[in-house]
Design a protein around this motif. Structure first.
Motif, PDB file in Angstrom:
ATOM      1  N   THR A 135       0.828  -1.214   0.000  1.00 12.82           N
ATOM      2  CA  THR A 135       0.000   0.000   0.000  1.00 12.82           C
ATOM      3  C   THR A 135       0.851   1.249   0.000  1.00 12.82           C
ATOM      4  N   CYS A 136       2.083   1.129  -0.114  1.00  6.95           N
ATOM      5  CA  CYS A 136       2.944   2.303  -0.032  1.00  6.95           C
ATOM      6  C   CYS A 136       3.163   2.881  -1.426  1.00  6.95           C
ATOM      7  N   ASP A 137       2.382   3.823  -1.744  1.00  9.50           N
ATOM      8  CA  ASP A 137       2.606   4.538  -3.002  1.00  9.50           C
ATOM      9  C   ASP A 137       2.878   6.006  -2.680  1.00  9.50           C
ATOM     10  N   GLU A 138       3.122   6.771  -3.719  1.00  9.99           N
ATOM     11  CA  GLU A 138       3.570   8.147  -3.484  1.00  9.99           C
ATOM     12  C   GLU A 138       2.453   9.000  -2.892  1.00  9.99           C
ATOM     13  N   VAL A 139       1.189   8.729  -3.378  1.00 14.63           N
ATOM     14  CA  VAL A 139       0.060   9.523  -2.869  1.00 14.63           C
ATOM     15  C   VAL A 139      -0.125   9.250  -1.379  1.00 14.63           C
ATOM     16  N   SER A 140      -0.073   7.959  -0.982  1.00 14.33           N
ATOM     17  CA  SER A 140      -0.233   7.648   0.427  1.00 14.33           C
ATOM     18  C   SER A 140       0.860   8.298   1.255  1.00 14.33           C
ATOM     19  N   CYS A 141       2.055   8.323   0.723  1.00 11.00           N
ATOM     20  CA  CYS A 141       3.154   8.932   1.471  1.00 11.00           C
ATOM     21  C   CYS A 141       2.973  10.422   1.622  1.00 11.00           C
ATOM     22  N   VAL A 142       2.486  11.064   0.555  1.00 15.88           N
ATOM     23  CA  VAL A 142       2.228  12.502   0.669  1.00 15.88           C
ATOM     24  C   VAL A 142       1.210  12.757   1.760  1.00 15.88           C
ATOM     25  N   LEU A 143       0.122  11.902   1.758  1.00 12.58           N
ATOM     26  CA  LEU A 143      -0.902  12.091   2.783  1.00 12.58           C
ATOM     27  C   LEU A 143      -0.358  11.832   4.181  1.00 12.58           C
ATOM     28  N   GLN A 144       0.624  10.911   4.304  1.00 16.11           N
ATOM     29  CA  GLN A 144       1.217  10.587   5.612  1.00 16.11           C
ATOM     30  C   GLN A 144       2.416  11.472   5.936  1.00 16.11           C
ATOM     31  N   ASN A 145       2.608  12.464   5.087  1.00 14.98           N
ATOM     32  CA  ASN A 145       3.725  13.403   5.290  1.00 14.98           C
ATOM     33  C   ASN A 145       5.075  12.690   5.330  1.00 14.98           C
ATOM     34  N   TYR A 146       5.170  11.609   4.527  1.00 16.04           N
ATOM     35  CA  TYR A 146       6.411  10.846   4.366  1.00 16.04           C
ATOM     36  C   TYR A 146       6.905  10.278   5.697  1.00 16.04           C
ATOM     37  N   ASN A 147       5.962  10.012   6.647  1.00 17.69           N
ATOM     38  CA  ASN A 147       6.391   9.475   7.944  1.00 17.69           C
ATOM     39  C   ASN A 147       6.742   7.988   7.867  1.00 17.69           C
ATOM     40  N   ALA A 148       6.068   7.301   6.985  1.00 21.96           N
ATOM     41  CA  ALA A 148       6.335   5.870   6.897  1.00 21.96           C
ATOM     42  C   ALA A 148       7.753   5.637   6.375  1.00 21.96           C
ATOM     43  N   SER A 149       8.230   4.489   6.765  1.00 22.93           N
ATOM     44  CA  SER A 149       9.613   4.206   6.390  1.00 22.93           C
ATOM     45  C   SER A 149       9.751   3.976   4.892  1.00 22.93           C
ATOM     46  N   CYS A 150       8.622   3.479   4.352  1.00 24.81           N
ATOM     47  CA  CYS A 150       8.675   3.192   2.929  1.00 24.81           C
ATOM     48  C   CYS A 150       8.559   4.446   2.072  1.00 24.81           C
ATOM     49  N   CYS A 151       8.343   5.591   2.699  1.00 21.65           N
ATOM     50  CA  CYS A 151       8.107   6.820   1.936  1.00 21.65           C
ATOM     51  C   CYS A 151       9.378   7.597   1.706  1.00 21.65           C
TER      52      CYS A 151
END
Lengths: 199, 269
Positions: free
Chosen positions: B150-166
């Protein structure tokens, strides 16, 4: 002059009903009423005949009876002390009956040739004159005819005729003048010899 | 009496004779005149008029009586069925069909009423449930994006790149090192010149448009993927010339490395 004298003598001969009989008739006494009818029946008949003889004898008889019944029914209202004579009052009622009858039914007018009563004892010339006068009078307009008949055959003066017809005296005079002129012209055409002496 | 009287003076007007009146029954005439019946007979029109008025009044009274006597409280409808015959049978058939249709529509109407009640009940239940959940439901933190599926660029933007995969999607994040690449670039003259060569023409065009001569020294920071992360003008005889060189160099592409690198490059005009 002679004619005026004749009129006066005829008027005197045609005296009114006496006061006592009239009073009894006004009270409804049958004998007095009978006497009243006997006295004025010829007068009423003469007026009706001269006005409505063209409609036939039976019609004349009906009108005479109608007029006499009206007289008998209303005689109590007649005022002996008034200005009108009883005969004038009765002629007034008779005139109304005749005029009302003519208004109701004008279609029956002039169906019968107007004639003069033929008295076997009268001369042929007089009979012819009578028939000519009858035709001349019948040809008159109704308003003139009634005034003429009342004046010439019932001796009413202008004022009485005016009251009977409920018109002015001047109207009566003019109607009588025209009626006389018309009768004279008619008679002159039919019998020129009648006026030969007068001319 | 009058002048006109003389007009017919020479004529005996009484030559027009009147016949003697017919004999009349005088007592009968008097009796007729005095009897009230005779008086009544004189007024036939009045009698007819009175009779007409009486009849009209009687008719009006009868009508009023009929109207007032009618019962007004209850009204009864009487439907007369056809007795027989072809037309009557058709009418009867039509009436029967109309009754069936009426019954069917009444059934539908009752169903609609039941469904309406059901919908109302359900909506009421939903409303109550929502109220109950709103009272006891704590705020649930957003599900973190940890797995790579589930780690795509849109999700990372929404999570403010907090996830490690971002990290790989962060613009300023250090590039993910590729195990196949060298850990750091060997910034020799050749690799630098190769990268600069791609923008050499644009860099040199800056000198054509400017009359200033001298050396513009820029410091270039390169990301692991070979793209330029930053260009800093360290020395320039003309700021405009430095800006022009900076804009040209930032588009240079260098070989990929694990860690990237930086170097200083002088441009002589």
């Amino acid at each position: 002059m002679e004619r005026a004298t004749a009129l006066r003598s005829r008027s005197a001969a045609r005296a009114e009903l006496d006061d006592l009989t009239l009073r009894r008739a006004q009270q409804g006494e049958r004998a007095a009423l009978d006497a009243l009818v006997a006295r004025y029946h010829p007068v009423v008949h003469a007026l009706v005949w001269r006005m409505a003889c063209a409609r036939g004898e039976s019609h004349v008889a009906d009108l005479v009876q109608d007029a006499l019944i009206r007289v008998l029914q209303n005689v109590a209202r007649f005022d002996p002390a008034g200005r009108a004579r009883l005969s004038t009052w009765i002629l007034t009622i008779t005139t109304r009956v005749v005029l009302n009858d003519r208004r109701r039914d004008t279609s029956r007018d002039s169906k019968v040739e107007p004639t003069s009563y033929i008295d076997p004892q009268t001369a042929a010339a007089e009979r012819e004159l009578g028939a000519a006068i009858a035709r001349a009078v019948i040809e008159l307009p109704e308003a003139q005819r009634i005034a003429f008949v009342l004046r010439e055959y019932h001796d009413l003066d202008y004022g009485e005729i005016a009251k009977v017809l409920d018109v002015d005296v001047g109207t009566v005079k003019s109607r009588l003048s025209r009626a006389r002129a018309a009768v004279r012209d008619t008679l002159l055409r039919a019998h020129p010899d009648l006026f030969r002496g007068a001319r | 009496m009058n002048d006109d009287d003389d007009l017919l003076d020479d004529i005996d007007l009484h030559a027009w004779r009147v016949p003697p009146p017919a004999a009349i029954d005088r007592p009968l005439l008097v009796m007729r005149a005095l009897s009230p019946a005779a008086a009544a007979a004189k007024r036939p029109r009045l009698g007819w008029l009175l009779a007409g008025i009486v009849l009209v009044n009687a008719a009006i009274v009868a009508l009023l009586v009929i109207l007032l006597a009618r019962p007004t409280a209850t009204t009864t409808r009487i439907i007369e069925r056809p007795a027989g015959g072809a037309v009557d049978a058709k009418v009867h058939d039509v009436l029967a069909r109309l009754e069936q249709e009426q019954r069917r529509l009444e059934g539908k109407l009752s169903e609609i009423q039941e469904l309406r009640d059901l919908v109302l009940e359900l909506s009421e239940r939903v409303r109550k449930c929502e109220q109950r959940d709103a009272k006891r439901e704590p705020k649930v933190p957003r599900q973190r994006i940890d797995n790579d599926a589930t780690c795509d660029e849109v999700s990372c933007v929404l999570q403010n790149y907090n996830a490690s995969c971002c990290a790989k999607y962060r613009r300023d994040a250090p590039p993910v090192a590729s195990p196949s690449l060298p850990e750091s670039l060997d910034w020799n003259r050749g690799s630098i010149m190769n990268g600069i060569a791609s923008v050499k023409a644009k860099v040199m065009s800056c000198g054509v448009s400017s009359s200033v001569h001298g050396t513009v020294k820029v410091r270039v920071v390169v990301r692991p993927d070979g793209l330029v992360r930053d260009v800093t003008v360290e020395a320039t005889p003309d700021p405009a010339l430095g800006k022009c060189v900076e804009a040209a160099v930032v588009r240079a592409v260098f070989p990929q490395t694990q860690l990237g690198g930086s170097f200083t490059y002088p441009v002589v005009f």
